[in-house]
Design an enzyme around this catalytic site. Structure first.
Site, PDB file in Angstrom:
ATOM      1  N   LYS A 187      44.823  29.156  46.547  1.00  7.75           N
ATOM      2  CA  LYS A 187      45.536  29.818  45.448  1.00  7.75           C
ATOM      3  C   LYS A 187      45.480  31.338  45.598  1.00  7.75           C
ATOM      4  O   LYS A 187      44.606  31.869  46.306  1.00  7.75           O
ATOM      5  CB  LYS A 187      44.913  29.393  44.117  1.00  7.75           C
ATOM      6  CG  LYS A 187      43.431  29.683  44.028  1.00  7.75           C
ATOM      7  CD  LYS A 187      42.782  28.955  42.857  1.00  7.75           C
ATOM      8  CE  LYS A 187      41.280  29.205  42.853  1.00  7.75           C
ATOM      9  NZ  LYS A 187      40.603  28.455  41.794  1.00  7.75           N
ATOM     10  N   TYR A 234      41.495  63.730  38.815  1.00  7.30           N
ATOM     11  CA  TYR A 234      41.779  63.605  37.386  1.00  7.30           C
ATOM     12  C   TYR A 234      40.504  63.772  36.586  1.00  7.30           C
ATOM     13  O   TYR A 234      39.457  63.238  36.944  1.00  7.30           O
ATOM     14  CB  TYR A 234      42.412  62.253  37.083  1.00  7.30           C
ATOM     15  CG  TYR A 234      43.823  62.134  37.600  1.00  7.30           C
ATOM     16  CD1 TYR A 234      44.862  62.864  37.002  1.00  7.30           C
ATOM     17  CD2 TYR A 234      44.126  61.330  38.690  1.00  7.30           C
ATOM     18  CE1 TYR A 234      46.161  62.769  37.477  1.00  7.30           C
ATOM     19  CE2 TYR A 234      45.414  61.227  39.170  1.00  7.30           C
ATOM     20  CZ  TYR A 234      46.425  61.949  38.567  1.00  7.30           C
ATOM     21  OH  TYR A 234      47.705  61.864  39.028  1.00  7.30           O
TER      22      TYR A 234
HETATM   23  C1  LIG Z   1      39.399  28.031  42.358  1.00  5.17           C
HETATM   24  C2  LIG Z   1      38.901  26.655  42.193  1.00  5.17           C
HETATM   25  C3  LIG Z   1      37.916  26.139  43.042  1.00  5.17           C
HETATM   26  C4  LIG Z   1      37.208  26.966  44.097  1.00  5.17           C
HETATM   27  O1  LIG Z   1      36.109  27.620  43.546  1.00  5.17           O
HETATM   28  P1  LIG Z   1      35.189  28.607  44.451  1.00  5.17           P
HETATM   29  O2  LIG Z   1      34.144  29.056  43.516  1.00  5.17           O
HETATM   30  O3  LIG Z   1      36.087  29.696  44.909  1.00  5.17           O
HETATM   31  O4  LIG Z   1      34.686  27.787  45.574  1.00  5.17           O
HETATM   32  C5  LIG Z   1      37.582  24.802  42.900  1.00  5.17           C
HETATM   33  N1  LIG Z   1      38.162  24.030  41.957  1.00  5.17           N
HETATM   34  C6  LIG Z   1      39.085  24.496  41.115  1.00  5.17           C
HETATM   35  C7  LIG Z   1      39.679  23.591  40.105  1.00  5.17           C
HETATM   36  C8  LIG Z   1      39.487  25.819  41.196  1.00  5.17           C
HETATM   37  O5  LIG Z   1      40.404  26.279  40.347  1.00  5.17           O
END
Ligand SMILES: *Cc1c(COP(=O)(O)O)cnc(C)c1O
Length: 371
Positions: A40, A264
Site C-alpha cells: 500500500k 523563516y
Molecule cells: C499495513 C498493514 C499491515 C502491515 O503492517 P506493518 O506493521 O507495516 O508490518 C498488515 N496488515 C494490515 C491490515 C495493514 O493495513
C-alpha cells in the site's frame, strides 16, 4: 552513490537489502505459510513498480493494498496474483474492484450484500476476506457477535457467486506491549474462527512486528510491511536492513559573518564567521519540518547540524568545521556516508513519529532510484 548531477535530491532504494529483508520473513514463517507483502501507499513510498519484482523473491501468495486505485495499478503493471484491498471502500468502487479481480475485505453484512449485488450485476465472481475486529476498532466484524454474522456470511456466500478466501484480524500494539494485548486479540480471533468452522478461508493475523514476537500466531498467512522496507519492529525481532537512503545535493555554499540570521523566523543566527551549505531538499520533498535546528545531515562522512527552519525547497547545514564542501556534493539525510549513518528510525524518533510516516511522506518530487 549516484553521480547524476542533474538530480537535486532523491531516494535510493537498495534492492539487495529489500531482498534480504523479505527473505528473512520467509525464513521465519517457513515454506508453507502464505506471505502477503503489504505494498500500500506505493510500497510505503519506495515505489511499487520497482519493488514488486524484488518481493517475488519470497514467493508471495499475493499482495496487500489499501485502495482500489492501488489494486488497479498493480493489475495494470501485470500482477496476476491475488490483490487484497485491506481497507473498507466506498460502495461505488465495488464495480471497479470486481472488474480488476481485486479481493475486497468486509466489515459488515451491508458490504457483503453490496458485493453480492455488484457481482450479480457484472456476472463476475466477487472475492472477499472477512476482517474480524478483535480490538483495533476501526474496521471488521465484532469478534463478540460472531454468532450473529458468521452463519449469515457462510450462507450468503454459498448461495451467491462470491468466494470467501480468507479471514484475518489486525493487532493494535504488536510492536510495543505485545504480551498482553496481542495474546488477548489472538484469543478473541481464534474464538471467532472456531465459530466459523472451515469456511473462513486462509487465516492470518501478523504484521511485521508480530511475525517475530510470536511464531505460534503466524497461522496460515502473514502480512509484513514495514520490516521489508527497512523499518525496525522493536526489540524482539532481528534488525531490518536499512533499505532507503535519502540524498540531497549541495546547491549553494556561503561564507557568512557573525550575526547573520537564517531562514523563516530567523530562528538561527551565526555566532562567528560561518560556512553554510544549502541543500536542495525541503518539506516539499517530505523532509519533516521538525528537523529544523534539530536534525543532522552527513557530508564527507561527518554529521553536520541542520540550522534554521526547514523551508519548502531547501535546508541549510553548518559546514564551518569541514574543509572543501562544494556545490554538487551529495549530503545524506537518511542512510550511510562512509562510517556515519542516520537510520530511518533515528530520524522518526527525533521528530516524534514512526518510520511509516517518514517513508510515506516522501513526495513525488523525489525520484526513486533502485540501486
Ligand atoms: C499495513 C498493514 C499491515 C502491515 O503492517 P506493518 O506493521 O507495516 O508490518 C498488515 N496488515 C494490515 C491490515 C495493514 O493495513
Amino acid at each position: 552513490m549516484t553521480n547524476n548531477s542533474c538530480v537535486r535530491s532523491w531516494v535510493e532504494v537498495s534492492s539487495d537489502s529489500l531482498r534480504r529483508n523479505v527473505l528473512t520473513i520467509r525464513e521465519k514463517v517457513g515454506e508453507s505459510c502464505s506471505i502477503i507483502p503489504m505494498v500500500k501507499a506505493d510500497a510505503y513510498g519506495l515505489g511499487v513498480e520497482s519493488t514488486l519484482p524484488i518481493l517475488e523473491a519470497c514467493n508471495p501468495w499475493g499482495f496487500g493494498v489499501a485502495t482500489v486505485e492501488e489494486g488497479c495499478h498493480l493489475r495494470r503493471i501485470g500482477v496476476v496474483k491475488p490483490v487484497v484491498v485491506f481497507s473498507p471502500i466506498p460502495y461505488g468502487l465495488y464495480e471497479q474492484a470486481l472488474e480488476a479481480n481485486l479481493t475486497v475485505t468486509l466489515s459488515d453484512l451491508e458490504a457483503l450484500e453490496t458485493l453480492i449485488a455488484t457481482s450479480n450485476k457484472l456476472n463476475i465472481t466477487g472475492y472477499f476476506q472477512i476482517e474480524v475486529d478483535s480490538g483495533m476498532g476501526r474496521a471488521g466484524f465484532d469478534w463478540r457477535t460472531v454468532s450473529d454474522w458468521g452463519k449469515i456470511v457462510r450462507v450468503r456466500s454459498d448461495q451467491e457467486d462470491v468466494s470467501w478466501s480468507g479471514t484475518y484480524t489486525h493487532f493494535h500494539s504488536s510492536d510495543v506491549d505485545f504480551d498482553s494485548s496481542a495474546k488477548l486479540q489472538s484469543e478473541r480471533f481464534l474464538e471467532a474462527i472456531e465459530n466459523l468452522n472451515e469456511n473462513a478461508g486462509m487465516c492470518h493475523l501478523c504484521n511485521s512486528a508480530a511475525i517475530f514476537r510470536e511464531p505460534s500466531m503466524v497461522a496460515q498467512g502473514v502480512r509484513p510491511g514495514i520490516f521489508i522496507y527497512g523499518g525496525q519492529v522493536g526489540s524482539k525481532g532481528p534488525l531490518a536492513e536499512e533499505v532507503i537512503s535519502l540524498r540531497a545535493r549541495v546547491v549553494l555554499v556561503r561564507n557568512v559573518p557573525s550575526n547573520t540570521t537564517l531562514g523563516y523566523g530567523a530562528t538561527y543566527e551565526s555566532t562567528r564567521q560561518e560556512r553554510w551549505a544549502v541543500l536542495g531538499i525541503g518539506y516539499g520533498d517530505g523532509l519533516p519540518r521538525r528537523l529544523g535546528n534539530r536534525g543532522h545531515a552527513l557530508l564527507q562522512g561527518t554529521r553536520v547540524p541542520i540550522i534554521g527552519r526547514i523551508s519548502m525547497d531547501t535546508i541549510v547545514v553548518n559546514v564551518t568545521d569541514l574543509v572543501g564542501v562544494e556545490v554538487g556534493d551529495v549530503a545524506t539525510l537518511i542512510g550511510k556516508d562512509s562510517e556515519e549513518c542516520i537510520t530511518l528510525d533515528e530520524m522518526a524518533t527525533l521528530v516524534e513519529t514512526v518510520s511509516y510516516e517518514i517513508l510515506t511522506g516522501l513526495t513525488s518530487r523525489l525520484p526513486r532510484i533502485l540501486v
